[in-house]
Scaffold this motif. Structure first.
Motif, mmCIF file in Angstrom:
data_model
loop_
_atom_site.group_PDB
_atom_site.id
_atom_site.type_symbol
_atom_site.label_atom_id
_atom_site.label_comp_id
_atom_site.label_asym_id
_atom_site.label_seq_id
_atom_site.Cartn_x
_atom_site.Cartn_y
_atom_site.Cartn_z
ATOM 1 N N MET B 242 0.834 -1.209 0.000
ATOM 2 C CA MET B 242 0.000 0.000 0.000
ATOM 3 C C MET B 242 0.873 1.266 0.000
ATOM 4 S SD MET B 242 -3.043 -1.050 -0.184
ATOM 5 C CE MET B 242 -3.259 -2.794 -0.533
ATOM 6 N N ILE B 243 2.084 1.144 0.577
ATOM 7 C CA ILE B 243 2.991 2.294 0.608
ATOM 8 C C ILE B 243 3.587 2.476 -0.790
ATOM 9 C CG2 ILE B 243 5.114 3.243 1.608
ATOM 10 C CD1 ILE B 243 4.586 1.539 4.115
ATOM 11 N N GLY B 244 3.368 3.637 -1.360
ATOM 12 C CA GLY B 244 3.993 3.939 -2.648
ATOM 13 C C GLY B 244 3.277 3.408 -3.867
ATOM 14 N N SER B 245 2.091 2.806 -3.690
ATOM 15 C CA SER B 245 1.396 2.279 -4.876
ATOM 16 C C SER B 245 0.366 3.273 -5.419
ATOM 17 C CB SER B 245 0.766 0.915 -4.597
ATOM 18 O OG SER B 245 -0.098 0.979 -3.504
ATOM 19 N N GLU B 246 0.406 4.488 -4.903
ATOM 20 C CA GLU B 246 -0.343 5.619 -5.467
ATOM 21 C C GLU B 246 -1.840 5.337 -5.632
ATOM 22 O OE1 GLU B 246 2.814 7.948 -8.110
ATOM 23 O OE2 GLU B 246 2.557 5.932 -8.884
ATOM 24 N N GLY B 247 -2.385 4.629 -4.670
ATOM 25 C CA GLY B 247 -3.833 4.406 -4.685
ATOM 26 C C GLY B 247 -4.302 3.428 -5.735
ATOM 27 N N THR B 248 -3.392 2.699 -6.340
ATOM 28 C CA THR B 248 -3.816 1.754 -7.387
ATOM 29 C C THR B 248 -4.146 0.369 -6.830
ATOM 30 O OG1 THR B 248 -1.537 1.061 -7.863
ATOM 31 C CG2 THR B 248 -2.402 2.908 -9.153
ATOM 32 N N LEU B 249 -3.743 0.115 -5.561
ATOM 33 C CA LEU B 249 -4.024 -1.206 -4.959
ATOM 34 C C LEU B 249 -5.039 -1.116 -3.831
ATOM 35 C CD1 LEU B 249 -0.408 -2.726 -4.725
ATOM 36 C CD2 LEU B 249 -2.132 -3.103 -6.493
ATOM 37 N N GLY B 250 -5.191 0.065 -3.277
ATOM 38 C CA GLY B 250 -6.133 0.232 -2.180
ATOM 39 C C GLY B 250 -6.217 1.703 -1.821
ATOM 40 N N PHE B 251 -7.274 2.049 -1.095
ATOM 41 C CA PHE B 251 -7.471 3.434 -0.672
ATOM 42 C C PHE B 251 -7.067 3.503 0.798
ATOM 43 C CE2 PHE B 251 -9.909 6.939 1.062
ATOM 44 C CZ PHE B 251 -9.931 7.896 0.049
ATOM 45 N N VAL B 252 -5.963 4.175 1.081
ATOM 46 C CA VAL B 252 -5.468 4.248 2.455
ATOM 47 C C VAL B 252 -6.410 5.109 3.296
ATOM 48 C CG1 VAL B 252 -3.592 5.088 3.920
ATOM 49 C CG2 VAL B 252 -3.064 3.882 1.798
ATOM 50 N N THR B 253 -6.924 4.522 4.401
ATOM 51 C CA THR B 253 -7.867 5.251 5.249
ATOM 52 C C THR B 253 -7.269 5.678 6.580
ATOM 53 O OG1 THR B 253 -8.685 3.060 5.888
ATOM 54 C CG2 THR B 253 -10.005 4.313 4.294
ATOM 55 N N ALA B 254 -6.238 4.962 7.048
ATOM 56 C CA ALA B 254 -5.604 5.344 8.320
ATOM 57 C C ALA B 254 -4.163 4.847 8.324
ATOM 58 C CB ALA B 254 -6.371 4.746 9.503
ATOM 59 N N VAL B 255 -3.344 5.533 9.102
ATOM 60 C CA VAL B 255 -1.926 5.178 9.163
ATOM 61 C C VAL B 255 -1.426 5.240 10.597
ATOM 62 C CG1 VAL B 255 -1.486 6.056 6.846
ATOM 63 C CG2 VAL B 255 -1.119 7.556 8.792
ATOM 64 N N SER B 256 -0.390 4.489 10.849
ATOM 65 C CA SER B 256 0.250 4.458 12.156
ATOM 66 C C SER B 256 1.735 4.730 11.912
ATOM 67 C CB SER B 256 0.011 3.055 12.735
ATOM 68 O OG SER B 256 0.886 2.787 13.788
ATOM 69 N N ILE B 257 2.252 5.764 12.542
ATOM 70 C CA ILE B 257 3.621 6.217 12.240
ATOM 71 C C ILE B 257 4.440 6.333 13.516
ATOM 72 C CG2 ILE B 257 5.009 8.025 11.121
ATOM 73 C CD1 ILE B 257 2.589 8.895 9.595
ATOM 74 N N LEU B 258 5.664 5.857 13.462
ATOM 75 C CA LEU B 258 6.609 6.002 14.573
ATOM 76 C C LEU B 258 7.224 7.396 14.494
ATOM 77 C CD1 LEU B 258 8.101 4.472 16.889
ATOM 78 C CD2 LEU B 258 9.898 4.015 15.230
ATOM 79 N N CYS B 259 6.991 8.187 15.528
ATOM 80 C CA CYS B 259 7.419 9.584 15.490
ATOM 81 C C CYS B 259 8.594 9.820 16.439
ATOM 82 C CB CYS B 259 6.252 10.490 15.871
ATOM 83 S SG CYS B 259 4.878 10.331 14.710
ATOM 84 N N PRO B 260 9.667 10.424 15.950
ATOM 85 C CA PRO B 260 10.836 10.649 16.801
ATOM 86 C C PRO B 260 10.637 11.813 17.779
ATOM 87 C CG PRO B 260 11.234 11.466 14.572
ATOM 88 C CD PRO B 260 9.879 10.838 14.557
ATOM 89 N N GLN B 261 11.525 11.869 18.766
ATOM 90 C CA GLN B 261 11.547 12.966 19.721
ATOM 91 C C GLN B 261 11.731 14.295 18.998
ATOM 92 O OE1 GLN B 261 11.829 13.082 23.467
ATOM 93 N NE2 GLN B 261 10.678 11.246 23.077
ATOM 94 N N LYS B 262 11.061 15.316 19.504
ATOM 95 C CA LYS B 262 11.276 16.675 18.992
ATOM 96 C C LYS B 262 12.687 17.113 19.389
ATOM 97 C CE LYS B 262 9.822 20.270 21.281
ATOM 98 N NZ LYS B 262 8.982 21.275 21.935
ATOM 99 N N PRO B 263 13.482 17.575 18.437
ATOM 100 C CA PRO B 263 14.817 18.053 18.810
ATOM 101 C C PRO B 263 14.709 19.295 19.701
ATOM 102 C CG PRO B 263 14.570 17.874 16.423
ATOM 103 C CD PRO B 263 13.219 17.716 17.012
#
Lengths: 509, 509
Positions: B242-263
């Motif tokens: 689903m990452i990088g397939s530009e909506g041709t394989l599925g419609f991304v509805t939600a994501v979960s992202i690992l976020c680093p510490q604010k510098p």
């Protein structure tokens, strides 16, 4: 003990911590045949005959077709001696072309194949179950190129992790991966199993740092995704399917990895902690205070320290506590790193978050502290038959699993211990008992999987599913996901010859 | 100028550089219809009728079914006004269930669908070509959860990148992604296009930091891979498709992202450099000396600086040089960061690798330096019709492409400029001319693709293929890879309703 005071004596290590630790074979006798223990049904594959062997000899040469039972023994058994296959043929190709010719032949003949790297896996993924032909990467060990400017290393799949790391040091680079089996494991196996390890906290997952993969598919097609580019958004990222699919979709022959700069300064702290909640507070504070130089946050429980002392005679350098935490920093300026660490250590000792601790002041001490953590797996092999679980869990419930497992198995075990990669939410739960038996097996499983699923964890954080966990995949993955995995397998390997009985659910007792 | 001396005055910024920059629409007139310009043949899809509109109204409510041509205008055209579709229906669902019901209906009726986020793409991937139904994430903008302990943010796909980053600041976290379009782009679109951007050097690719994806497949199936775990090795990693397939394989509805510490500390240096080779030496030295605090290494050429001055009245704070380099550091200790940067700057001025430079001493100055780099794309839109190329190349040949393109196109262009993410080997080559015409188009293409392929580059580093680059995929990917992409598309979307005419090669003039 005033850690902060002793801090200034910290060793200004110019290289990177390199701890040689090969996988040590257990002293126990051979495990029973997997097929019998687990009551697996052999797939409808052909059996290698004299004509097949001739074909293989023609491809790789006589010396690289091994059929002697005694020589094959090590390749038929996993290193923790929990599963045993019955292969009669081991092939040792040197080139991608040879792999391609071998697989084309096997596919046409419907001969099952078990890809094998360093055979350091923990879930029975790298040894055959029946008479699969073992296809080894051991002779595919050339480093193809290292670009010191971009940091990209390209090498054959059979390069040993530790050796590759040593080769990179002359370019001021390191492999972004480090794990206990580094002295034996092959990079191709690391990629095929999406290995995690000790440096994931700092350098991220292989899904980000692997830039390219070359793999041979079941029918002999060479799939060339061996890009050396950091960015490439041209269509679907097919190589991601090769990462972590445990040799069931293709045989990885070469990899391209983005390697970070070798740190100029490495420091290690080993702390004694009373409560698991305090470990979590320490982790958070380490992230905040040590920020960009934090390179590993590991923990072991007191039982682990007891076992490495008892079986391996390793000495715990501090007092006795419920938990022990290992924090490693690595950075580009030793003075800055030491200042950050000094301030951090002063705070946590003052606030009594850590009760005691020691800082590695020289290379040997750093090595001996790491050894305490890295030798737990080996110590367990001396403690009895080991049931190994490698789960991801939300950090706050992580150690509850160990408590609950002890309660649940009351009286059935030698040891139930927990250790692992605290910074990644990755617990290694291990249960030892005098020998494998179905009573304890059925008391442990599906208990641990149900526990994990109930707490939104993953039943395999970094070890993969291999043979032993494959039928538990639905505790973590949805029916729809598994359905697509099946279709993808069918697409890449319609004859199902690649690493059968692995990864995807199938016939098993 | 003695940069080192002025260094100590560097601003000790406590937050993270936040530059508000929404995508500015161009002042040019509407582009011609894509279908006509490129002579595309419409696929064999149904046309939405009154009964379909009723069904959609029943799912999302009357207000969220837009059919007014004037309201649809912006959704039919990309922001750089190079392509124009003919959709007559825009749907604005709020929930995953609504998306599922819509797609199920479209799939049954064989209605083509164009997923759309912030519509900030540069390759025509987010606008329809014919009358595809535009399915927008604009109302799916809820942050579902932020765990300050693990750093995991879960949100709906329509969250705007800059807004999400602002929300995270209160937890001392940042999104591991930053790009020029941050004021408009949606996280779902970022994931669907595997966006790269300004922070990839530091935090790596989204393939590593995206932990989970929820997507709705063409038939309405909700594919739940919305894991919040840092590690999960249970089977094939379907979410990577689903990452990088530009909506041709599925419609991304939600994501979960690992976020680093604010510098806690951010610093920016802007340097004037005579030769491209010196930029490369500076990059290497920055990696060695600034190590773990290096967070961005960007470059622009002198023509870029000329264009942002001419069209946007932005002022270059230093003298005139062939190249300009922007280096950003971010870390956890401002004093340490400043010391590292000070020493680095002293060295490069002394050695004359950099001829001149300035250090951002306050937030506004840092912002204005970043603006010089980030506004190049906008300045180009004022310079004429822009042919945009986003290539990955081995660093040492990167700028040769700009020289060779200028030679090749002699007399045909307004400007040929090069800028981009030096640290990632990612060049943005842009050619402006008075208006689109086939003469210049055929002079540029396939020239730039052939040049890229000859130098082992990728024809799309971070922008994707979308509509405009899809037929050039074979300059970067092998026939075998493309073959598997086609099969995967067929598997996920057998009726081919999702974002047709995008990513995979197809009928085009």
């Amino acid at each position: 003990m005033n850690l902060a005071r002793s801090f200034t004596a910290l060793n200004k290590l110019l290289g990177f911590v390199q701890i040689s630790r090969t996988c040590v074979a257990q002293s126990h006798s051979q495990p029973a045949l997997t097929a019998e223990t687990y009551n697996v049904k052999r797939g409808n594959y052909s059996t290698a005959n004299a004509s097949d062997l001739d074909a293989f000899r023609n491809i790789v040469g006589d010396n690289n077709v091994v059929t002697e039972a005694s020589e094959l023994q090590g390749n038929n058994v996993d290193w923790i001696k929990t599963v045993r296959g019955q292969s009669t043929v081991l092939l040792k190709p040197k080139t991608t072309t040879e792999v391609s010719r071998i697989l084309k032949h096997c596919n046409e003949r419907k001969l099952a194949v078990c890809p094998q790297g360093g055979n350091t896996g923990l879930v029975g993924g790298s040894v055959p179950v029946f008479d699969e032909i073992i296809l080894s990467t051991q002779r595919m060990n050339e480093v193809i190129s290292v670009d010191p400017f971009s940091g990209v290393m390209v090498c054959q799949a059979g390069c040993i992790l530790e050796k590759a790391n040593q080769d990179l040091l002359e370019h001021d680079l390191i492999v972004p991966l480090d794990l206990g089996a580094k002295g034996s494991c092959h990079l191709g196996g690391n990629i095929s199993t999406n290995a995690g390890g000790l440096r994931l906290l700092r350098y991220g997952s292989l899904r980000g740092s692997v830039l390219g993969v070359e793999a041979v598919l079941a029918d002999g097609t060479v799939l060339d995704c061996l890009s050396k580019l950091r960015k490439d958004n041209t269509g679907y990222d097919i190589k991601q399917l090769m990462i972590g699919s445990e040799g069931t979709l293709g045989f990885v022959t070469a990899v391209s990895i983005l390697c970070p700069q070798k740190p100029k300064s490495v420091n290690v702290v080993f702390l004694g902690v009373d409560k698991f909640e305090d470990l979590l507070l320490l982790l958070r504070k380490a992230k905040q205070d040590l920020g960009e130089i934090l390179s590993a946050v590991e923990f072991v429980d007191s039982d682990c320290i007891g076992l490495v002392g008892k079986h391996l005679k390793l000495v715990n350098p501090i007092g006795e506590y419920e938990f022990y935490m290992l924090i490693e920093t690595s950075g580009s300026n030793s003075q800055h790193d030491e200042e950050k660490l000094s301030s951090f250590v002063e705070d946590i000792i003052t606030s009594q978050l850590a009760k005691d601790g020691t800082i590695a002041t020289d290379f040997n001490k750093m090595q001996s502290i790491w050894k305490l953590r890295e030798s737990v797996a080996e110590a367990l092999t001396h403690d009895g038959y080991t049931f190994k679980y490698d789960v991801s869990l939300p950090a706050h419930v992580m150690y509850d699993m160990v408590h609950d497992t002890r309660k649940h198995l009351k009286g059935l075990y030698n040891s139930v211990v927990g250790y692992g990669h605290l910074g990644d939410g990755n617990l290694h739960l291990n249960v030892t008992c005098p020998e494998y038996n179905k009573t304890i097996a059925s008391a442990i499983e599906p208990f641990v999987y149900e526990w994990t699923a109930k707490h939104n964890g993953s039943i395999s954080a970094e070890h993969g599913l291999g043979f032993k966990k494959r039928n538990y995949i639905s505790y973590t993955k949805s029916k729809e996901s598994i359905n697509f995995m099946m279709k993808i397998k069918q697409m890449f390997d319609p004859n199902m010859i690649l690493n059968p009985y692995k990864t995807l659910p199938g016939n098993i007792d």
